[in-house]
Write a protein that holds these residues in place. Structure first.
Motif, short mmCIF file in Angstrom:
data_model
loop_
_atom_site.label_atom_id
_atom_site.label_comp_id
_atom_site.label_asym_id
_atom_site.label_seq_id
_atom_site.Cartn_x
_atom_site.Cartn_y
_atom_site.Cartn_z
N VAL A 192 21.11 135.44 30.37
CA VAL A 192 20.46 135.46 29.06
C VAL A 192 19.21 134.57 29.08
O VAL A 192 18.14 134.96 28.58
N ILE A 193 19.34 133.39 29.65
CA ILE A 193 18.20 132.47 29.73
C ILE A 193 17.04 133.12 30.48
O ILE A 193 15.89 133.05 30.05
N ALA A 194 17.36 133.76 31.60
CA ALA A 194 16.30 134.37 32.42
C ALA A 194 15.69 135.60 31.75
O ALA A 194 14.46 135.70 31.62
N SER A 195 16.54 136.53 31.32
CA SER A 195 16.03 137.80 30.79
C SER A 195 15.35 137.64 29.43
O SER A 195 14.25 138.16 29.20
N GLN A 196 15.99 136.88 28.54
CA GLN A 196 15.40 136.73 27.21
C GLN A 196 14.20 135.78 27.24
O GLN A 196 13.27 135.91 26.45
N GLY A 197 14.22 134.84 28.17
CA GLY A 197 13.05 133.99 28.34
C GLY A 197 11.84 134.82 28.76
O GLY A 197 10.72 134.62 28.26
N ALA A 198 12.06 135.78 29.66
CA ALA A 198 10.97 136.66 30.10
C ALA A 198 10.51 137.56 28.96
O ALA A 198 9.30 137.82 28.81
N GLU A 199 11.45 138.02 28.13
CA GLU A 199 11.07 138.87 26.99
C GLU A 199 10.30 138.09 25.94
O GLU A 199 9.40 138.64 25.28
N ILE A 200 10.63 136.82 25.76
CA ILE A 200 9.88 135.99 24.82
C ILE A 200 8.42 135.91 25.27
O ILE A 200 7.48 136.07 24.46
N ALA A 201 8.19 135.66 26.56
CA ALA A 201 6.83 135.60 27.08
C ALA A 201 6.11 136.93 26.90
O ALA A 201 4.92 136.98 26.56
N ARG A 202 6.85 138.00 27.11
CA ARG A 202 6.28 139.35 26.95
C ARG A 202 5.88 139.61 25.50
O ARG A 202 4.80 140.15 25.24
N MET A 203 6.72 139.21 24.56
CA MET A 203 6.42 139.44 23.14
C MET A 203 5.28 138.56 22.67
O MET A 203 4.44 138.98 21.86
N LYS A 204 5.20 137.35 23.17
CA LYS A 204 4.09 136.47 22.81
C LYS A 204 2.77 137.05 23.31
O LYS A 204 1.72 136.95 22.65
#
Length: 210
Positions: A192-204
């Motif tokens: 979760v930390i890895a995948s959602q962290g990457a998605e946060i960067a993508r959404m930003k």
């Protein structure tokens, strides 16, 4: 003649002694089988996949993680479902589809753990709303507004709300990684930390705030 008889007598005695010895051994084996013949069966029996012992054990932090993440994931899936018909951007639609594809199976996995641990699985629907506002979850008002938006307005609202939602999930996962005991739950937390962290960067990046 006497020697012949003596030899036969010795053979008979030897055979009788051997028979008695075999009988005694058989008796001992029967006794072991009757009461303690299977003393190792309980410990050697294979554990079921849902057996907590088979999963390396769990603690209260694992239970809290699973019970908190289930409604959290359900809301993310609900938000993603809205994007299929209301999003204007292909990138937002694709992101929403990926979020749903990742989190639907995790809901089933988390529910299976709770069942195996003898813990309550959060009920769908009204119970999910009890956590609104916590862990980055949307309030009823925010979900209602998102459901009424469309096009670019939806894309912006969805992305901003999902960033906050993901940040809440990452915080929950970090707590599990630090305090949890279940190897499986801690591995999910890492994912979760890895995948959602990457998605946060993508959404930003989509918002131009990355």
């Amino acid at each position: 003649m006497n020697q012949h008889v003596l030899r036969r007598t010795r053979i008979a005695v030897t055979a009788g002694a051997a028979a008695l010895l075999l009988a005694a051994c058989g008796s001992d084996g029967d006794a072991a089988g009757g009461h303690g013949g299977h003393p190792s069966t309980p410990s050697s029996a294979p554990s079921s996949p849902s057996d907590p012992a088979a999963q390396g054990g769990h603690n209260a932090a694992d239970v809290s993680f699973a019970q908190g993440m289930i409604p959290h994931h359900r809301q993310a899936v609900d938000m993603a479902d809205l994007a299929a018909t209301r999003a204007g951007s292909a990138e937002v639609k694709q992101l929403a589809e990926e979020i749903k594809k990742a989190q639907d199976p995790e809901i089933r996995t988390l529910s299976g753990w709770l069942t195996g641990w003898g813990q309550q699985v959060p009920a769908a629907g009204a119970a999910d709303h009890s956590a609104h506002g916590a862990g980055g979850m949307m309030t009823a008002e925010e979900m209602d507004a998102l459901g009424k938006a469309s096009g670019r307005a939806f894309d912006t609202a969805f992305t901003r709300l999902m960033i906050k939602h993901h940040e809440g999930a990452v915080a929950m996962a970090r707590t599990e990684r630090t305090e949890g005991a279940s190897p499986e739950a801690r591995r999910m937390a890492e994912a979760v930390i890895a995948s959602q962290g990457a998605e946060i960067a993508r959404m930003k990046a989509l918002l131009g705030t990355g």
